[in-house]
Scaffold this motif. Structure first.
Motif: not given
Ligand code: ADP
Ligand code: ADP
Length: 228
Positions: A131-135
């Protein structure tokens, strides 16, 4: 049948001013991991980009999985590329990044897609990041996601463009072992570009040495380095 067949491949830039790749001939068998090494400017990236359909060859032919994919627009090119800078979609979650390639390339149901992404994430030890974003990720985690995104598609051929260059020495060792595990467990076919001779020698079933756009040597690591 060779999984990859490159015949008389040539790439010129600026109307012949630069010959980046000059009459390259190469066959890669199913399950073979081929590393491509040579000094900066020798044509490694250009070769890979032509295999990926990101660069139009000036002449020659490329076949992958028995399909002619010389044209950049060839629809039947079944490859997945792993980039040095990860090239993840910044606004998509890890799950969406991994599912995106699947949606483009297969006619699976949503459930099947989800299951395949989750299984691959578990294999890459990134299931906690879905569920995380790349940054929100470290460099090592980003490269795991980029690898996962390639694996989930089960492509005929993996194309690696210096995937370890942006990682620190410790992570480089870890990721190298990870890619070697994929090599052993999944028997992937791969073209792996690096400027690092040691990496090329330890990872490749065969090594291709390019110089000035020309194939200088090709063979098993021991053979190539015993007969320079
Ligand atoms: P490598 O990946 O081995 O460093 P490249 O394939 O990037 O080598 O480059 C091969 C040669 O082609 C170099 O001389 C490079 O400067 C030239 N080249 C690469 N891309 C372009 C481009 N888009 N326009 C003009 N010249 C290019
Ligand atoms: P690498 O060294 O990793 O092969 P480069 O930094 O040489 O990558 O190239 C990065 C990008 O710039 C590539 O897309 C390549 O096609 C392009 N490029 C490289 N050399 C030239 C050049 N002389 N003119 C225009 N574009 C270039």
């Amino acid at each position: 049948m060779a999984q990859v067949r490159i015949e008389s491949l040539r790439k010129e830039y600026d109307v012949g001013t630069v010959v980046a790749v000059d009459d390259l001939n190469l066959e890669i068998e199913d399950g073979e991991f081929v590393t491509v090494v040579g000094p900066s400017g020798c044509g490694k990236t250009t070769t890979l980009r032509m295999l990926a359909g990101l660069e139009e060859p000036t002449s020659g032919t490329i076949a992958i999985g028995g399909e002619d994919v010389t044209d950049v627009h060839a629809k039947n090119r079944d490859v997945a590329m792993v980039f040095q800078n990860y090239a993840l979609y910044p606004h998509k979650t890890v799950f969406e990044n991994m599912a995106f390639g699947l949606r483009m390339s297969t006619d699976m149901s949503a459930e099947e897609r989800e299951q395949q992404v989750v299984e691959t994430a578990e294999m890459m030890d990134i299931e906690g990041l879905l569920e995380d974003k790349p940054d929100q990720l470290s460099g090592g985690q980003k490269q795991r996601v980029a690898l996962g995104r390639a694996i989930v598609r089960e492509p005929d051929v993996f194309l690696f463009d210096e995937p370890l260059s942006n990682l620190d020495a410790k992570l480089r060792t870890t990721m190298r072992a990870e890619i070697q595990r994929l090599q052993n467990e999944l028997g992937i076919t791969a073209v792996y570009v690096t400027h690092d001779q040691h990496e090329a020698m330890t990872m490749g079933d065969r090594i291709v040495i390019l110089d000035g756009g020309e194939l200088q040597q090709v063979g098993k690591p021991t053979h190539v380095y015993e007969n320079p």
